[in-house]
Enzyme design. Structure first.
Site, PDB file in Angstrom:
ATOM      1  N   CYS A   1       0.814  -1.216   0.000  1.00 61.66           N
ATOM      2  CA  CYS A   1       0.000   0.000   0.000  1.00 61.66           C
ATOM      3  C   CYS A   1       0.855   1.278   0.000  1.00 61.66           C
ATOM      4  O   CYS A   1       1.654   1.484   0.917  1.00 61.66           O
ATOM      5  CB  CYS A   1      -0.928   0.002   1.210  1.00 61.66           C
TER       6      CYS A   1
ATOM      7  N   LYS B   1      -9.532  -9.680   5.382  1.00 62.87           N
ATOM      8  CA  LYS B   1      -9.311  -8.756   6.489  1.00 62.87           C
ATOM      9  C   LYS B   1      -9.759  -9.380   7.809  1.00 62.87           C
ATOM     10  O   LYS B   1     -10.877  -9.892   7.913  1.00 62.87           O
ATOM     11  CB  LYS B   1     -10.086  -7.459   6.249  1.00 62.87           C
TER      12      LYS B   1
ATOM     13  N   VAL C   1      -6.264   0.414   5.019  1.00 64.05           N
ATOM     14  CA  VAL C   1      -5.026   0.725   5.725  1.00 64.05           C
ATOM     15  C   VAL C   1      -4.470   2.026   5.138  1.00 64.05           C
ATOM     16  O   VAL C   1      -4.803   2.380   4.011  1.00 64.05           O
ATOM     17  CB  VAL C   1      -3.998  -0.429   5.573  1.00 64.05           C
TER      18      VAL C   1
ATOM     19  N   GLU D   1      -6.767   7.212   7.721  1.00 71.97           N
ATOM     20  CA  GLU D   1      -6.413   8.128   6.636  1.00 71.97           C
ATOM     21  C   GLU D   1      -4.946   8.566   6.773  1.00 71.97           C
ATOM     22  O   GLU D   1      -4.541   9.151   7.769  1.00 71.97           O
ATOM     23  CB  GLU D   1      -7.326   9.354   6.575  1.00 71.97           C
ATOM     24  N   SER D   2      -4.170   8.263   5.739  1.00 69.46           N
ATOM     25  CA  SER D   2      -2.724   8.474   5.808  1.00 69.46           C
ATOM     26  C   SER D   2      -2.334   9.937   6.018  1.00 69.46           C
ATOM     27  O   SER D   2      -1.374  10.227   6.740  1.00 69.46           O
ATOM     28  CB  SER D   2      -2.057   7.944   4.536  1.00 69.46           C
TER      29      SER D   2
END
Length: 235
Positions: free
Chosen positions: A27, A54, A67, A80-81
């Site tokens: 990711c 998952k 993720v 949320e990155s």
């Protein structure tokens, strides 16, 4: 998979000892978070999950089912990155975003631009035929052409590594792998972007954000999609 990073003096006095990153090995949004953790010298534990199966505990924690997740002190969950990266930046010294509000907002805008590029990359590796593939390739080139006059190089704003750079490192990594099997001609003539790409590819935090088998794992992921790019890779 667990990873421990040595504590940076800038984190002294801040409780960063109980950060748990829940992730997936391919990711790019996870990679942003890992790069930020490494750049800030923040110790953390990492657990990779299988997004095709998952775990129930993950689904209970994640409102979006995506993720990365960052567990803080086993009590709070951030998702949320962009939110995770800014949180990590704010709890440590040496900010990776500018202090001045307008410049800070400008960096955030280019981070969103990077997320749009990731969507186009997904179109590229999922394209069913040559026409769809070429349309995605040209759209990607147009995006990088927009970046060419903006990038100062070697990093986004010159010599200082910032949060924008943490976002684009994983983006360029896709092309490092794809161009090992086919010539995409996306970056031709884009001097600033090419310099930026090279600098990010050489940055320790960017390199350490993935495992050594990342190229093989990414190509296996593409092969499984039976897309036009998968056919090029097999050829």
């Amino acid at each position: 998979m667990s990873t421990e990073i040595g504590r940076n003096p800038a984190t002294a006095g801040i409780n960063t000892a109980h950060l748990h990153l829940i992730s997936h090995k391919l990711c790019p949004y996870v990679q942003r978070s890992v790069i930020t953790l490494i750049e800030k010298g923040i110790p953390y534990t990492r657990t990779d999950i299988d997004l095709a199966a998952k775990p129930e505990w993950f689904l209970q924690l994640s409102p979006t089912g995506k993720v990365p997740l960052l567990r803080v002190d086993q009590q709070h969950t951030l998702f949320e990155s962009a939110v995770i990266c800014e949180y990590l930046d704010e709890i440590t010294d040496g900010p990776l975003l500018p202090h001045e509000p307008l410049e800070r907002a400008r960096h955030r805008a280019w981070i969103e631009f990077g997320s749009a590029i990731l969507n186009l990359i997904a179109r590229l590796y999922s394209a069913d035929d040559e026409a769809e593939f070429d349309a995605a390739r040209l759209a990607l080139r147009a995006r990088f052409q927009r970046l060419e006059p903006v990038v100062v190089a070697p990093y986004f704003t010159g010599t200082a590594f910032g949060l924008v750079d943490a976002v684009y490192g994983p983006i360029f990594r896709y092309f490092d792998v794809f161009e090992s099997v086919t010539d995409l001609r996306i970056f031709e003539g884009l001097t600033n972007v090419q310099c930026w790409r090279q600098a990010l590819g050489e940055r320790a935090s960017v390199r350490q954000a993935v495992s050594a088998d990342y190229p093989q794992a990414l190509l296996a992921f593409v092969h499984a999609r039976n897309s036009w790019l998968a056919g090029l890779c097999r050829g």
